[in-house]
Design a protein around this motif. Structure first.
Motif, short mmCIF file in Angstrom:
data_model
loop_
_atom_site.label_atom_id
_atom_site.label_comp_id
_atom_site.label_asym_id
_atom_site.label_seq_id
_atom_site.Cartn_x
_atom_site.Cartn_y
_atom_site.Cartn_z
N LEU A 6 0.83 -1.21 0.00
CA LEU A 6 0.00 0.00 0.00
C LEU A 6 0.87 1.25 0.00
O LEU A 6 0.57 2.22 -0.70
CB LEU A 6 -0.93 0.03 1.22
N ASP A 7 1.93 1.22 0.78
CA ASP A 7 2.84 2.38 0.83
C ASP A 7 3.43 2.66 -0.55
O ASP A 7 3.49 3.82 -0.99
CB ASP A 7 3.96 2.14 1.84
N ASP A 8 3.84 1.62 -1.25
CA ASP A 8 4.38 1.79 -2.60
C ASP A 8 3.32 2.30 -3.57
O ASP A 8 3.60 3.13 -4.43
CB ASP A 8 4.97 0.48 -3.12
N LEU A 9 2.10 1.81 -3.41
CA LEU A 9 1.01 2.25 -4.26
C LEU A 9 0.72 3.74 -4.04
O LEU A 9 0.54 4.50 -5.00
CB LEU A 9 -0.24 1.42 -3.96
N VAL A 10 0.74 4.17 -2.79
CA VAL A 10 0.52 5.58 -2.47
C VAL A 10 1.64 6.44 -3.04
O VAL A 10 1.39 7.49 -3.63
CB VAL A 10 0.39 5.79 -0.94
N LYS A 11 2.88 5.97 -2.89
CA LYS A 11 4.02 6.73 -3.40
C LYS A 11 3.97 6.90 -4.91
O LYS A 11 4.47 7.88 -5.45
CB LYS A 11 5.33 6.05 -3.01
N SER A 12 3.38 5.94 -5.61
CA SER A 12 3.34 6.01 -7.07
C SER A 12 2.07 6.68 -7.60
O SER A 12 1.87 6.77 -8.80
CB SER A 12 3.46 4.61 -7.66
N THR A 13 1.21 7.14 -6.69
CA THR A 13 -0.02 7.80 -7.08
C THR A 13 0.25 9.26 -7.44
O THR A 13 0.90 9.98 -6.69
CB THR A 13 -1.06 7.74 -5.93
N GLU A 26 -1.79 10.10 3.48
CA GLU A 26 -2.53 9.29 4.46
C GLU A 26 -3.98 9.09 4.00
O GLU A 26 -4.56 8.00 4.16
CB GLU A 26 -2.47 9.94 5.84
N GLU A 27 -4.59 10.13 3.43
CA GLU A 27 -5.96 10.02 2.93
C GLU A 27 -6.01 9.07 1.72
O GLU A 27 -6.95 8.28 1.59
CB GLU A 27 -6.50 11.39 2.55
N ILE A 28 -5.03 9.15 0.86
CA ILE A 28 -4.97 8.26 -0.30
C ILE A 28 -4.84 6.82 0.17
O ILE A 28 -5.51 5.92 -0.33
CB ILE A 28 -3.81 8.65 -1.23
N LYS A 29 -3.98 6.60 1.15
CA LYS A 29 -3.80 5.25 1.69
C LYS A 29 -5.12 4.73 2.28
O LYS A 29 -5.48 3.56 2.08
CB LYS A 29 -2.71 5.27 2.76
N SER A 30 -5.85 5.59 2.94
CA SER A 30 -7.14 5.21 3.51
C SER A 30 -8.13 4.81 2.42
O SER A 30 -8.87 3.83 2.57
CB SER A 30 -7.70 6.38 4.33
#
Length: 52
Positions: A6-13, A26-30
């Motif tokens: 999830l962290d990698d997915l958020v970083k690549s968003t 943090e909101e994107i991760k949520s």
């Protein structure tokens, strides 16, 4: 999916400004967590894994 994925997915968003609201990481991760728990992200992840 694991938490570090999830962290990698958020970083690549791509986060774009100028819309209704700019989300924090943090909101994107949520959002991703909620989608994953409902199963709606699984099909997208399967699609991207198939592209590898």
């Amino acid at each position: 999916m694991k938490e570090d994925m999830l962290d990698d997915l958020v970083k690549s968003t791509l986060m774009m400004e100028g819309g209704y609201k700019v989300l924090t990481q943090e909101e994107i991760k949520s959002v991703f967590k909620e989608g994953y728990s409902k199963g709606s992200i699984n099909s997208g992840i399967s699609f991207f894994n198939a592209l590898k």
